[in-house]
Design an enzyme around this catalytic site. Structure first.
Site, short mmCIF file in Angstrom:
data_model
loop_
_atom_site.label_atom_id
_atom_site.label_comp_id
_atom_site.label_asym_id
_atom_site.label_seq_id
_atom_site.Cartn_x
_atom_site.Cartn_y
_atom_site.Cartn_z
CB ILE A 139 -3.69 -3.22 -2.69
CG1 ILE A 139 -3.57 -4.67 -3.20
CG2 ILE A 139 -5.07 -2.66 -3.00
CD1 ILE A 139 -2.31 -5.37 -2.77
CB SER A 179 -9.11 7.34 -6.76
OG SER A 179 -8.51 7.46 -5.48
NE ARG A 180 -13.19 8.66 -0.66
CZ ARG A 180 -13.40 8.42 0.63
NH1 ARG A 180 -14.23 9.17 1.32
NH2 ARG A 180 -12.76 7.43 1.24
CE LYS A 239 -6.05 -9.54 1.42
NZ LYS A 239 -5.85 -9.07 2.79
CG ASP A 270 -6.68 -6.66 5.39
OD1 ASP A 270 -7.63 -6.54 4.59
OD2 ASP A 270 -5.50 -6.40 5.07
#
Length: 308
Positions: free
Chosen positions: A14, A36-37, A90, A168
């Site tokens: 996303i 970010s990992r 969201k 979701d």
């Protein structure tokens, strides 16, 4: 005014599909850092986690969280405590209480907080809401069916507790309908179909009503193949309104009235810029409340294993 220096946390599908292109195209923003990992973004400082970003990119004004909902509360609280405005993907959290806590903290600190519902900004949603005004609503039917293997390949978090499963995507429909209808919806019955090897539903059916007796039925399914279905049909005393393609198309009695390219995330980031300027909170929890009620009142049905 200087652009909002924004840090992005979570570089997944996303973020790459929506957040990064929209930030790059909006003069109100400057992408200042990323945490970010696994993912990286060229041309900006990259950090392994939000703590490192906040410690090193101290001039960041705001944080946009694109992580799974299970981790979002702790990250959002960390950002707000550091004095940063926060945008939440969201659903805004794994539980209602988490989000209420963030609302209280943002207001206490005078910071902007946006719980995003991108589907509310589909191009036909506001015209549809305007068309419904003054009409007697007779019934509502939601059909939101898509292929989880296409949209969420290999994403295990969606099947874990707090990941919402089929809700979701389904919460997108709920975000539209709670925005368009004049009254709150009460869940009468819910059936949640849960694969035997998972912890979240792959399909769900909700029967709801408002205090005037308007019946609302929602059908969510992640097992759809071929063409995907994102439709809301509202029957009134003056005709039937249909929102299709997730709110991109509006038809009246089967005749298309509006069909436009979606600009959902562009509109969300424009809203967030206004909230930052005003140091204001925008966090409507009506869609998440319906999901919570479905979980609380629903009948759980075990179905066959889900295999990726």
């Amino acid at each position: 005014m200087s652009p909002i220096r924004i840090g992005l946390v979570g570089v997944g599908k996303i973020a790459r599909d929506q957040h990064l292109p929209v930030i790059a195209a909006n003069a109100d923003y400057e992408l200042a850092a990323v945490a970010s990992r696994h993912g990286r973004v060229e041309g900006v400082p990259n950090f392994a986690d939000l703590a490192a970003l906040l410690a090193n990119a101290t001039d960041v004004d705001a944080i946009s969280l694109c992580t799974p909902p299970q981790a979002r509360h702790a990250l959002a609280r960390q950002a707000l405590e550091a004095g940063k405005h926060v945008m939440l993907e969201k659903p805004p959290g794994a539980t209602l209480t988490e989000v209420y806590d963030l609302i209280d903290l943002a207001r206490e600190k005078g910071l902007a907080l946006l719980a995003t519902w991108h589907s509310r900004y589909a191009p036909a949603v506001e015209p549809a809401k305007a068309w419904l005004a003054g009409k007697k609503l007779l019934r509502v039917h939601i059909s939101w069916k898509e292929d989880v293997r296409y949209w969420h390949p290999g994403q295990e978090w969606i099947w874990a507790p707090g990941g919402l499963g089929v809700f979701d995507p389904g919460i997108n429909a709920l975000s539209i309908i709670t925005h368009m209808l004049p009254n709150a919806l009460i869940v009468d019955k819910a059936t949640l179909e849960v694969p035997a090897n998972r912890q979240a539903p792959i399909a769900a059916t909700l029967e709801m009503h408002d205090h005037q007796g308007l019946p609302v039925r929602a059908e969510f399914d992640w097992r759809q193949t071929g063409p995907q279905t994102w439709d809301i049909i509202i029957e009134t005393d003056q005709g039937t309104l249909t929102l299709s393609r997730g709110g991109a198309v509006m038809s009246i009695n089967g005749v298309p009235q509006i069909e436009q390219k979606e600009q959902e995330y562009a509109n969300l980031y424009a809203l967030f810029a206004r909230l930052v300027a005003e140091r204001r909170v925008d966090a409507d929890l009506a869609p998440l409340r319906i999901v919570a009620d479905a979980y609380m009142t629903g009948r759980w049905v075990r179905v066959e294993d889900f295999v990726e």
